[in-house]
Design a protein around this motif. Structure first.
Motif, PDB file in Angstrom:
ATOM      1  N   GLU A 173       1.894  37.418   2.240  1.00  0.00           N
ATOM      2  CA  GLU A 173       1.835  36.002   1.849  1.00  0.00           C
ATOM      3  C   GLU A 173       2.924  35.698   0.818  1.00  0.00           C
ATOM      4  N   LYS A 174       3.022  36.566  -0.174  1.00  0.00           N
ATOM      5  CA  LYS A 174       4.011  36.350  -1.231  1.00  0.00           C
ATOM      6  C   LYS A 174       5.425  36.379  -0.667  1.00  0.00           C
ATOM      7  N   SER A 175       5.672  37.342   0.199  1.00  0.00           N
ATOM      8  CA  SER A 175       7.011  37.452   0.817  1.00  0.00           C
ATOM      9  C   SER A 175       7.312  36.206   1.635  1.00  0.00           C
ATOM     10  N   ALA A 176       6.329  35.783   2.415  1.00  0.00           N
ATOM     11  CA  ALA A 176       6.534  34.615   3.284  1.00  0.00           C
ATOM     12  C   ALA A 176       6.792  33.361   2.458  1.00  0.00           C
ATOM     13  N   LYS A 177       6.116  33.268   1.324  1.00  0.00           N
ATOM     14  CA  LYS A 177       6.327  32.099   0.457  1.00  0.00           C
ATOM     15  C   LYS A 177       7.756  32.071  -0.074  1.00  0.00           C
ATOM     16  N   GLN A 178       8.331  33.256  -0.211  1.00  0.00           N
ATOM     17  CA  GLN A 178       9.734  33.332  -0.661  1.00  0.00           C
ATOM     18  C   GLN A 178      10.711  33.289   0.521  1.00  0.00           C
ATOM     19  N   GLU A 179      10.132  33.030   1.694  1.00  0.00           N
ATOM     20  CA  GLU A 179      10.899  32.933   2.939  1.00  0.00           C
ATOM     21  C   GLU A 179      11.731  34.184   3.194  1.00  0.00           C
ATOM     22  N   LYS A 180      11.152  35.314   3.006  1.00  0.00           N
ATOM     23  CA  LYS A 180      11.810  36.573   3.344  1.00  0.00           C
ATOM     24  C   LYS A 180      10.740  37.563   3.827  1.00  0.00           C
ATOM     25  N   CYS A 181      11.097  38.399   4.720  1.00  0.00           N
ATOM     26  CA  CYS A 181      10.154  39.408   5.185  1.00  0.00           C
ATOM     27  C   CYS A 181      10.915  40.714   5.407  1.00  0.00           C
ATOM     28  N   SER A 182      10.695  41.648   4.537  1.00  0.00           N
ATOM     29  CA  SER A 182      11.407  42.923   4.583  1.00  0.00           C
ATOM     30  C   SER A 182      10.825  43.799   5.699  1.00  0.00           C
ATOM     31  N   GLN A 183      11.411  44.951   5.875  1.00  0.00           N
ATOM     32  CA  GLN A 183      10.907  45.927   6.834  1.00  0.00           C
ATOM     33  C   GLN A 183       9.459  46.279   6.504  1.00  0.00           C
ATOM     34  N   LYS A 184       9.238  46.466   5.193  1.00  0.00           N
ATOM     35  CA  LYS A 184       7.891  46.821   4.719  1.00  0.00           C
ATOM     36  C   LYS A 184       6.889  45.720   5.080  1.00  0.00           C
ATOM     37  N   GLN A 241      -3.249  45.320  13.819  1.00  0.00           N
ATOM     38  CA  GLN A 241      -3.978  46.438  14.472  1.00  0.00           C
ATOM     39  C   GLN A 241      -5.372  46.607  13.876  1.00  0.00           C
ATOM     40  N   GLU A 242      -5.427  46.570  12.563  1.00  0.00           N
ATOM     41  CA  GLU A 242      -6.717  46.760  11.879  1.00  0.00           C
ATOM     42  C   GLU A 242      -7.682  45.611  12.160  1.00  0.00           C
ATOM     43  N   LEU A 243      -7.134  44.404  12.239  1.00  0.00           N
ATOM     44  CA  LEU A 243      -7.977  43.233  12.517  1.00  0.00           C
ATOM     45  C   LEU A 243      -8.631  43.368  13.891  1.00  0.00           C
ATOM     46  N   LEU A 244      -7.837  43.833  14.839  1.00  0.00           N
ATOM     47  CA  LEU A 244      -8.364  44.009  16.198  1.00  0.00           C
ATOM     48  C   LEU A 244      -9.465  45.069  16.218  1.00  0.00           C
ATOM     49  N   LYS A 245      -9.242  46.143  15.446  1.00  0.00           N
ATOM     50  CA  LYS A 245     -10.245  47.213  15.374  1.00  0.00           C
ATOM     51  C   LYS A 245     -11.541  46.684  14.759  1.00  0.00           C
ATOM     52  N   ILE A 246     -11.377  45.938  13.669  1.00  0.00           N
ATOM     53  CA  ILE A 246     -12.569  45.397  12.976  1.00  0.00           C
ATOM     54  C   ILE A 246     -13.335  44.471  13.908  1.00  0.00           C
ATOM     55  N   LYS A 247     -12.578  43.657  14.617  1.00  0.00           N
ATOM     56  CA  LYS A 247     -13.210  42.705  15.539  1.00  0.00           C
ATOM     57  C   LYS A 247     -14.062  43.460  16.577  1.00  0.00           C
ATOM     58  N   LYS A 248     -13.446  44.498  17.155  1.00  0.00           N
ATOM     59  CA  LYS A 248     -14.125  45.279  18.181  1.00  0.00           C
ATOM     60  C   LYS A 248     -15.398  45.923  17.626  1.00  0.00           C
ATOM     61  N   LEU A 253       2.475  43.765   8.433  1.00  0.00           N
ATOM     62  CA  LEU A 253       1.955  42.774   9.374  1.00  0.00           C
ATOM     63  C   LEU A 253       1.383  43.443  10.615  1.00  0.00           C
ATOM     64  N   GLN A 254       2.180  44.381  11.140  1.00  0.00           N
ATOM     65  CA  GLN A 254       1.736  45.086  12.350  1.00  0.00           C
ATOM     66  C   GLN A 254       0.459  45.872  12.084  1.00  0.00           C
ATOM     67  N   HIS A 255       0.453  46.528  10.938  1.00  0.00           N
ATOM     68  CA  HIS A 255      -0.732  47.307  10.562  1.00  0.00           C
ATOM     69  C   HIS A 255      -1.950  46.399  10.405  1.00  0.00           C
ATOM     70  N   LEU A 305      -0.140  34.326  14.290  1.00  0.00           N
ATOM     71  CA  LEU A 305       0.619  35.182  13.376  1.00  0.00           C
ATOM     72  C   LEU A 305       1.782  35.848  14.120  1.00  0.00           C
ATOM     73  N   LYS A 306       1.478  36.325  15.332  1.00  0.00           N
ATOM     74  CA  LYS A 306       2.515  37.010  16.128  1.00  0.00           C
ATOM     75  C   LYS A 306       3.641  36.044  16.464  1.00  0.00           C
ATOM     76  N   SER A 307       3.276  34.845  16.900  1.00  0.00           N
ATOM     77  CA  SER A 307       4.332  33.909  17.290  1.00  0.00           C
ATOM     78  C   SER A 307       5.114  33.451  16.062  1.00  0.00           C
ATOM     79  N   ALA A 308       4.442  33.309  14.915  1.00  0.00           N
ATOM     80  CA  ALA A 308       5.145  32.926  13.686  1.00  0.00           C
ATOM     81  C   ALA A 308       6.119  34.021  13.254  1.00  0.00           C
ATOM     82  N   MET A 309       5.743  35.287  13.518  1.00  0.00           N
ATOM     83  CA  MET A 309       6.616  36.421  13.175  1.00  0.00           C
ATOM     84  C   MET A 309       7.901  36.335  13.984  1.00  0.00           C
TER      85      MET A 309
END
Lengths: 447, 114
Positions: free
Chosen positions: B75-86, B96-103, B91-93, B36-40
């Motif tokens: 997902e919806k934004s990516a499908k439209q090939e755009k990614c806003s600031q939001k 972060q949350e995924l890492l917390k859940i994993k831990k 994505l960052q959030h 995900l990070k590298s795709a970003m």
């Protein structure tokens, strides 16, 4: 059941597998791409859950492939998208159901599988019943016998079953006309559709048109609802018109139109309904004679005649009387849980000498009674009770005296003319006093 | 924070099944985050859409509906090939949350809490 789970998310694939197969009674296989799944469609899974959004192809494309390679599979689309138009498109393409991934997915999926399992069970049952019916109507199980005259009938039945030609069956009562009609139907390509039998003689003339062609609501007094006629009911299958010779001229014209146009018009409607029906007719009458008398339309006769099959009376079927007798004895003993019985020599002679005006139906009834009534393992001539008075095939074969022949002829005319002695005397050109004298001496019977 | 309620329901209370799913999550999440990070960085929208599509379902399964909604937005934004600031913030959030859940899952599994 064999179930394919086509899902690229391994965790969700596991969830689906567990939901579909909690007890482990099914064979579940997971595929993470459409391409992998398509390769295995040759195994024709009963259920496929399909993730709409796969990385290598969309659900619609895979569904097309499934329809091509495994059309019997029930496809449940499981999608993260709540897109109504996609759902409708997939359902139109033949998907069994469309379920969105949410908290209720598992419950809906379980309900879906339950419904499919019930449907498959029902389909299996229908299939086995269809096979049973076909077996039941196997030519040689319908008409039992080894006579040459019957062999000819089997050949014609075979021709009829493999073609689409109309069939006209003639034969005396009890020769098995309806069974032959059913047998032709259930051994033909139309077997999966309905066999609809109509006894033309048994339906009052004022009802028969509506019975055959149907009617619209309000078409006549009492027509409270639209009713589909027998011809429409038999669409794709076969209609069997028994006792066609009894049909009145007015209806004959309407039937002719139906056969020519291949469409029916319900009473009270002006919208023709296209039909694809094979017509099998039967009659004990000689239709050619009916045409001569003006009671049957010649054009309809030629339309219906198609492949004529004449069922020989039992008395003309060589040794079939004894062959059939033994068959019925065996059947009846089995049904009544009795040890197999045999016919004595006199009983065999008695059966051969009898002319069976009621044909196979009469023989069967006679044997069934004899099996039950006879004591021990042998059926004697005394155990065989004739239901109908024997009518010899050839009148002159009876070797009576001239006096006896005279009496028989006069008796026949008396019965035909309500025992009106004056009328019979006039018809036969004999003196009425002669007839009175014969009655008095007991040579003639007056009722 | 995560919940095993949904997984327990699917598995009819079978703890082994719960462990299996949680282990699967732990095993695959690092790869997902890396991709995900590298795709970003490379603006590879198709990859972003594919990964978030899966995360959307997985988050719902773990009782994190708000993360599932965020994954859906991405997902919806990516499908439209755009990614806003939001979209990037989400994505960052999410990462972060995924890492917390994993831990959290790892700790719970280790301590036999589940």
């Amino acid at each position: 059941m064999r179930i394919f789970v086509i899902e690229d998310n391994p965790i969700y694939a596991e969830i689906l597998s567990e939901t579909l197969n909690p007890e482990g009674e099914h064979q579940v296989e997971v595929f993470s791409s459409g391409k992998d799944a398509i390769e295995f469609l040759k195994f024709e899974p009963e259920i496929i859950t399909l993730d709409y959004a796969l990385p290598d192809m969309d659900g619609s494309t895979i569904l097309k492939k499934i329809n091509e390679h495994s059309p019997e599979s029930n496809v449940i689309v499981v999608s993260g998208q709540e897109d109504v138009s996609t759902a409708i498109q997939l359902l139109n393409q033949g998907a069994y159901d469309y379920i969105t991934k949410d908290n209720e997915t598992q419950d809906r999926l379980k309900a879906c599988v339950r419904k499919i399992a019930a449907k498959l069970k029902l389909e299996k049952r229908v299939h086995s019943l269809e096979e049973e019916v076909t077996r039941k109507y196997n030519f040689h199980d319908v008409l039992i016998g080894k006579s040459k005259s019957l062999e000819r009938v089997f050949k014609l039945m075979g021709k009829a079953a493999t073609t689409n030609i109309n069939v006209s069956i003639t034969g005396e009562t009890g020769t098995g006309k309806e069974l032959v009609a059913k047998s032709i139907h259930y051994n033909s390509k139309r077997a999966s559709k309905d066999f609809v039998a109509v006894n033309v003689a048994a339906i009052p003339s004022e009802l028969i048109e509506s019975e055959l062609f149907g009617h619209e609501k309000g078409a006549f007094t009492g027509a409270q609802q639209r009713r589909i006629g027998k011809f429409e009911e038999a669409d794709g299958g076969t209609i069997f018109l028994d006792e066609i010779g009894e049909m009145d001229m007015n209806l004959q014209a309407k039937l002719l139109r139906v056969l020519q146009e291949k469409e029916v018009m319900r009473i009270g409607s002006n919208q023709p309904v296209k039909i694809d029906v094979r017509v099998i007719t039967a009659t004990h009458r000689n239709l050619e004679k009916e045409i001569e008398k003006g009671d049957f339309r010649e054009d309809l006769y030629f339309r219906l005649m198609g492949l004529p099959i004449h069922l020989p009376p039992l008395r003309e079927r060589d040794n079939d009387i004894l062959f059939l007798s033994n068959y019925f004895i065996e059947q009846s003993c089995e049904e009544n849980e009795l040890p197999i019985k045999k016919l004595s020599a006199e009983a065999q002679e008695k059966l051969i000498d009898y002319n069976f005006p009621g044909n196979v139906r009469e023989l069967k009834a006679m044997i069934e009674l004899a099996v039950v009534m006879s004591e021990g393992g042998v059926i004697h001539s005394g155990d065989l009770k004739f239901f109908k008075r024997s009518k010899p095939t050839h009148f002159l074969d009876q070797e009576m005296t001239l006096k006896e022949y005279n009496a028989r002829i006069i008796q026949h005319y008396l019965e035909k003319n309500d025992f009106n002695i004056l009328k019979v005397a006039k018809k036969l050109d004999v003196g009425k006093s002669t007839l009175y004298r014969m009655v008095k001496s007991g040579e003639l019977e007056i009722k | 924070m995560y919940s095993i309620k949904n997984i327990l329901e699917v598995g009819n209370g079978n703890k082994k099944f719960v462990h299996k799913i949680l282990n699967m999550f732990v095993d695959e999440i690092d790869v997902k985050i890396t991709n995900l990070k590298s795709a970003m960085v490379d603006y590879q929208y198709t990859i972003i859409a594919d990964i978030t599509h899966q995360l959307k379902t997985n988050m719902k399964l773990l009782g994190r509906d708000e993360l599932s909604d965020k994954a859906e937005y991405i997902e919806k934004s990516a499908k439209q090939e755009k990614c806003s600031q939001k979209c990037f913030e989400y994505l960052q959030h999410l990462i972060q949350e995924l890492l917390k859940i994993k831990k959290e899952i790892q700790t719970d599994l280790k301590n036999g809490k589940i």
